[in-house]
Structure formats: structure tokens, C-alpha cells
Design an enzyme around this catalytic site. Sequence first.
Site, PDB file in Angstrom:
ATOM      1  NE  ARG A 279      -2.998  -0.118   3.177  1.00  0.00           N
ATOM      2  CZ  ARG A 279      -4.238  -0.628   3.030  1.00  0.00           C
ATOM      3  NH1 ARG A 279      -5.152   0.069   2.401  1.00  0.00           N
ATOM      4  NH2 ARG A 279      -4.540  -1.808   3.539  1.00  0.00           N
ATOM      5  NE  ARG A 315      -8.639  -0.496   0.504  1.00  0.00           N
ATOM      6  CZ  ARG A 315      -8.691   0.455   1.401  1.00  0.00           C
ATOM      7  NH1 ARG A 315      -9.169   1.647   1.090  1.00  0.00           N
ATOM      8  NH2 ARG A 315      -8.263   0.241   2.621  1.00  0.00           N
ATOM      9  CE1 TYR A 319     -11.170  -5.179   4.093  1.00  0.00           C
ATOM     10  CE2 TYR A 319     -10.775  -3.849   2.142  1.00  0.00           C
ATOM     11  CZ  TYR A 319     -10.611  -5.024   2.837  1.00  0.00           C
ATOM     12  OH  TYR A 319      -9.884  -6.041   2.279  1.00  0.00           O
ATOM     13  CB  CYS A 358     -28.864  -5.162  -8.967  1.00  0.00           C
ATOM     14  SG  CYS A 358     -29.143  -4.602 -10.641  1.00  0.00           S
ATOM     15  CD  GLU A 359     -25.094  -6.683  -3.553  1.00  0.00           C
ATOM     16  OE1 GLU A 359     -24.947  -6.261  -2.384  1.00  0.00           O
ATOM     17  OE2 GLU A 359     -24.748  -7.796  -3.940  1.00  0.00           O
TER      18      GLU A 359
END
Length: 438
Positions: A279, A315, A319, A358-359
Site C-alpha cells: 500500500r 474497499r 471495509y 443491483c445492490e
Amino acid sequence: MDHFHFINGALYCEGVSMDEIAESVGTPCYVYSRATILEHLRRVRAAFEPLSPWICFSVKSCPNLSILRLISGAGAGMDVVSGGELCRAMEAGCSASKCVYAGVGKTDHEIELALRSGIGLFNVESEQEFEAIAACAERLGIPCDGALRINPDVDPKTHRYTSTGNRETKFGVDLVRAADFLRASHGHHWCRIRGLHMHIGSPVYDPTPYEQAIRKALALMDTLRDDGIVLDTLDLGGGFGADYITGQSPAADAYAQVIVPLLEDRVRDGLRVILEPGRSIVANAGVLLLSVVYTKQSGDRTFAICDAGMNALLRPSHYDAFHFIWPTRPAAGVIPAARTMEPELPGLVVHDIVGPLCETGDFLALGRSIPVVARGDRLAVFTAGAYGMSMANRYNSSPLPAEVLVDGDSFEIVRARETYDDMVSHERVGELAPAIAE
Ligand code: LLP
């Protein structure tokens, strides 16, 4: 630190305008800055120079071949966690001898591949895995080196999904078992355990847990030395932070100030130190470029519906991670001085920035103040270079995004946008050959 900046009201990566990239490559698209990647690698190397560490870039954070080639070309090795990652590293020109191989579920097939390729170091996650590696090495007649992954039981103070160094985790073995294991495996001909490995979590914004973990590792090494077992390798894993918010993360220097004094004398006495940053090298070097397909009002909420969401960048929904988002050509030329959670600038409108899937959980940011956007505008999602494309998926049959690498005033497509044909090519039943494991 990165090379994404506004010039005359438009966002640029190094010397290339993001709109130019979008027009030529389309969206969604990941855009990486070569200069940012190299600068972050340079900073880690400079900060830890007194330890002359072996720096192994964590492939899982950004596995694109061109990025790996760039980082390997700058002299780094690779941290891999699967046969697939090892193949990528080698294809990018990194010798397997410069790769360290962690991961809790190495299959016999993957172990064999790593041995035949000449892997530098197995980061061994359990006693059973050690037996499997040793047996495979003996069968092939290829001896290898290993380090035992310990879980030092420290709190990295990060998201529970990415905390890995506490006692009850699937990673590594606890310190008591580690001592027993190291005694029992000592002197093994086919798999020589040379050291300890740990990776306490990601991102870890406070150097203190590293200090705690290193002290525990050194104490274990000292106990074993008293028994005549000398370990010459300490792999500290990854986990250094990145700036999702301007100035959020300690610089590489700040981690080094804590870590170097603990290990300097040991290095002088022959200890080899390994770092596995991911990262901290690539997160700030990448932006996800999207287009606004529609805007929409539902009740009190204003939605900016983009051409990708959790399929391209998981992400935020997985999270609850924060990514700064801003239009590439903001209305009224409103340019943020810094990337903050709540910019205080005139004319901002609170948006839910969402994807097309579709969420309801398909979002990039909820309740976010940005300059007002309209259909066709483009948005930049910052600090997306790590665990962005590497966690992208095809949910709702969304083709994977393209990837572009910018170098000064030019850019190159380093991953073509997936086509619908690519998406179905592994499912055309009549054409399929058995491919259990390559
Ligand atoms: N070494 C090992 C053994 C690891 O498991 C990891 C990351 C690293 C090194 C690199 O850590 P870094 O320097 O990148 O923090 N998907 C999550 C992050 C998961 C990290 C997994 N292991 C996210 O999006 O935040």
C-alpha cells in the site's frame, strides 16, 4: 505525496490530463503515476537504508505486470501469496530467488511450482505446511529456505478484516508454539528454517505495534540462540499506511525511526531484514477514473450514479473505507487545497456516489460533499492504487476496468479493458479443455 494535481481547473496525472485519458481509453479506468510509485519506493529504501533490507513489493496490492516490471526494474523483490502471483512476478522479470512466499493455503501444486522456480524464501504458516514443503522438496531433490510466520499478538489498531498479528488468527503460529516448532524443525535438510516472518495488519498508522512485535520476535530469537539455534532472517511484512486523507499516514521515515534502532546492531551481526510494503508504495500512485452516468434525486438524497462501483473498487463497501472523490473538472473551478473528509468550500452538494450494480451496498461514498456533478462528468477516486484493481470483480457481468500508466507527458494502456467476449471465453463449453491446475 503523489503526482495528481489540478492545472487550470482540470485534474492531471503528472503531465497528462485525466480527461484526455478518459476520452482515449474510456472509463472506468485505473490511472497510475510512474513517478509516484518510484518516489515512494525510494523513500522506503532511504528510510531503512541503515538496515539494507531486502524490499519485497507486495504483489497483492497491485499485481499489474507493467507495475511489477517497474518496481522489479528498480531493484525490489516481490512478496507473493499464490502460484498466480509468483507467475506474475516472474513474468515481470523478477527472479523467483528474489521472491518470498506467504499465504496460509499453499497447495502441493503451488509448493512444487515455487520449488522448481527457485523461490527465495517460504514464509511458513503452520507445522503442517512445513511438512508439506519439506516432503515436496525431498521428492524433487530441491532444498529450500523458510521463515516461520509468527503471530506476535499485538493490536495493529486497524480494521478487523485486515488485522493479522493477533493470537487467534489463521496466520502463522503463536510464540509458544513457534519456539517448539523451531526446535523441532532445526537443521532440517530439505527445508531450512532461517528466520521469522510476521505481518501484523494493514494499514497500521502507528509504528508502536511494530516495535512491540519486533521486541517479541527478538526475544524469541535470543531464547533460541541460547539453545544453539541461530536465526538470521527477520521479515517484518508490510502494513505501512497511505494518505487517503492528506497527511494521514506517517512517512516511511517515521516508521524507520522506531524500527531501525531496534535492529541496527543485529544487522551488523549478520541479521537479514525483509520488508514487504504494498500500500505505501502504490496506494497514492493510483486513481480510479469514472464517468457519471446519471444524477438522480430520491427523497432527500442526491445520487451520482457512476459507470462502476464496488465491482471496480470494493474497499468502501467492504471495509467502509474512505476514498477522497472529486470531479476531474469541478463546477465553478472549486479545487480542494487538501483531501479531507469534509472539505469546507463554497457550493458543495451532498451526494451519494454509487455504482450501477443491483445492490444498495454498491457505493463509493455516502453523504459526500462535492461540487455538483451532471451526466457525463468524470470523477476521480483517489488513493486507489492499492487493493483497487486487485480486488475488482465482474459482478453483474461488468467487464474489468482498463489500466493506464502515466510517465511524464505520455501514457500507456497497461491492461486493456475487458470485452464481453473476454468475459465469456472461459464458459464456452464446447471449447473447454480440462485445466485443473496449470
Ligand atoms: N505481507 C503480507 C504477508 C501481507 O498479507 C500483506 C497484506 C502485505 C505484506 C502488504 O501489506 P501493505 O503494505 O499493502 O499494507 N485488502 C485490504 C488490505 C489487505 C492486506 C493483506 N495483506 C485493503 O484493501 O485495505
